[in-house]
Design an enzyme around this catalytic site. Structure first.
Site, PDB file in Angstrom:
ATOM      1  N   PRO A   2       0.976  -1.241   0.083  1.00  0.00           N
ATOM      2  CA  PRO A   2       0.048   0.058   0.028  1.00  0.00           C
ATOM      3  C   PRO A   2       0.813   1.350  -0.001  1.00  0.00           C
ATOM      4  O   PRO A   2       1.819   1.360   0.846  1.00  0.00           O
ATOM      5  CB  PRO A   2      -0.826  -0.125   1.446  1.00  0.00           C
ATOM      6  CG  PRO A   2      -0.359  -1.295   1.848  1.00  0.00           C
ATOM      7  CD  PRO A   2       0.870  -1.864   1.312  1.00  0.00           C
ATOM      8  N   GLU A   3       0.761   2.170  -1.077  1.00  0.00           N
ATOM      9  CA  GLU A   3       1.077   3.539  -1.064  1.00  0.00           C
ATOM     10  C   GLU A   3       0.386   4.349  -0.890  1.00  0.00           C
ATOM     11  O   GLU A   3      -0.744   4.010  -0.387  1.00  0.00           O
ATOM     12  CB  GLU A   3       1.909   3.610  -2.499  1.00  0.00           C
ATOM     13  CG  GLU A   3       2.973   2.543  -2.723  1.00  0.00           C
ATOM     14  CD  GLU A   3       3.691   2.464  -3.997  1.00  0.00           C
ATOM     15  OE1 GLU A   3       3.760   3.614  -4.708  1.00  0.00           O
ATOM     16  OE2 GLU A   3       4.037   1.569  -4.635  1.00  0.00           O
ATOM     17  N   ARG A 108       2.854 -11.068   6.190  1.00  0.00           N
ATOM     18  CA  ARG A 108       4.319 -11.137   6.496  1.00  0.00           C
ATOM     19  C   ARG A 108       4.916 -10.478   7.879  1.00  0.00           C
ATOM     20  O   ARG A 108       6.190 -10.497   8.093  1.00  0.00           O
ATOM     21  CB  ARG A 108       4.929 -10.763   5.468  1.00  0.00           C
ATOM     22  CG  ARG A 108       4.832 -11.497   4.155  1.00  0.00           C
ATOM     23  CD  ARG A 108       5.595 -10.633   2.741  1.00  0.00           C
ATOM     24  NE  ARG A 108       7.024 -10.482   3.005  1.00  0.00           N
ATOM     25  CZ  ARG A 108       7.389  -9.943   1.879  1.00  0.00           C
ATOM     26  NH1 ARG A 108       7.101  -9.643   0.689  1.00  0.00           N
ATOM     27  NH2 ARG A 108       8.773 -10.055   1.991  1.00  0.00           N
TER      28      ARG A 108
END
Length: 266
Positions: A2-3, A108
């Site tokens: 996500p940016e 992760r």
DNA sequence: AATGGGACCTGCGCGC
DNA sequence: TGCGCGCAGGTCCCAT
């Protein structure tokens, strides 16, 4: 990954559903994602709190609470917020007074949750560079003037400009026709202007589309972000350039996959 | 001082 | 079919 556009999309979705609601229970299924304070204090500090405000700074989500503290969320690469939740992947589950659950997922375990007294004092946030939409062409020229590093590395440097990640860096450089390996201070004034314009345009368009769903990113509802349809270079290694048909090059810059057209980007 | 590479993690897709 | 390996990328940290 996500940016800025993805986090902004989540922010807008989130404020529609949790503004003014009370968190009645926090279930910590994996304490690793909670960076501070210790998990039990995190849980106790959140339970009973009402969400007063939802903010975004760069790629960081901030939920201001009735106690004056804030829940600060960095999704990093695989963090997700899903509502309504209750799924078995959740690392942390937030139950609200209406009985519904907001799941925080993170395959992760890179993501970071914090309960902070003052989010503005948080080092990472304090050191962030300006938001892309707050930069003027004049300011951008000054910012780049003394920088010798590769333009792509600079766009990823959150203390230089905040919110851009690997995917949008590739897309904006392609649209501005600038080779990612160029030293930043070698850009002409015209190129600097064009680059800023593309940064602002691409991010704005991506927000309109609800972000880009590659890998794990999904909207709060689980729905995908539609901007992938507009990608021109990211992930298109060896495929023909959409402008000139030259195969797209993939190289590594700063340890990250970097996609560009060697013909169009000079 | 600026740059580069490894570490943090997990699941997926590939090749043998 | 099954296994091992490389790869994905945001940020920090350390070495050069």
């Amino acid at each position: 990954m996500p940016e800025l556009p993805e986090v902004e999309t989540i922010k807008r979705d989130l404020e529609k559903i949790i503004l003014g609601k009370k968190i009645i229970e926090v279930r910590v299924n994996n304490p690793r994602v909670i960076r501070e304070p210790q998990a039990l204090k995190f849980k106790q500090g959140l339970e009973g709190q009402t969400v007063k405000n939802v903010l975004r700074r760069a790629k960081v989500l901030i939920l201001e609470l009735s106690s004056g503290k804030s829940l600060v969320i960095h999704l990093k690469m695989t963090g997700q917020l899903v509502y309504p939740g209750g799924g078995d992947k959740s690392r942390v589950a937030f139950k609200f007074s209406d009985g519904k659950i907001l799941d925080f997922n993170d395959q992760r375990l890179f993501a970071e949750l914090r309960l902070l007294n003052d989010w503005r004092a948080f080092k990472f946030i304090r050191e962030l560079g300006p938001e892309p939409f707050e930069i003027t062409p004049e300011k951008f020229k000054v910012m780049l003037a003394s920088k010798k590093s590769k333009i792509k590395s600079l766009l990823l440097d959150q203390t230089f400009i905040s919110g851009i990640g690997n995917l949008y860096a590739a897309e904006v450089l392609f649209r501005a026709k600038i080779n990612p390996l160029r030293p930043a201070n070698s850009l002409s004034d015209k190129e600097k202007g064009l680059l800023l314009q593309q940064i602002q345009e691409v991010l704005k368009e991506a927000i309109k589309s609800g972000g880009s769903s590659i890998d794990d990113y999904v909207r709060l509802s689980g729905e995908k972000g539609d901007y992938v349809r507009h990608h021109r270079v990211y992930g298109r290694q060896a495929k023909p350039c959409l402008v000139c048909k030259t195969p797209i090059t993939r190289t590594v810059v700063g340890g990250r996959g970097t996609f560009f057209c060697s013909q169009c980007q000079k």
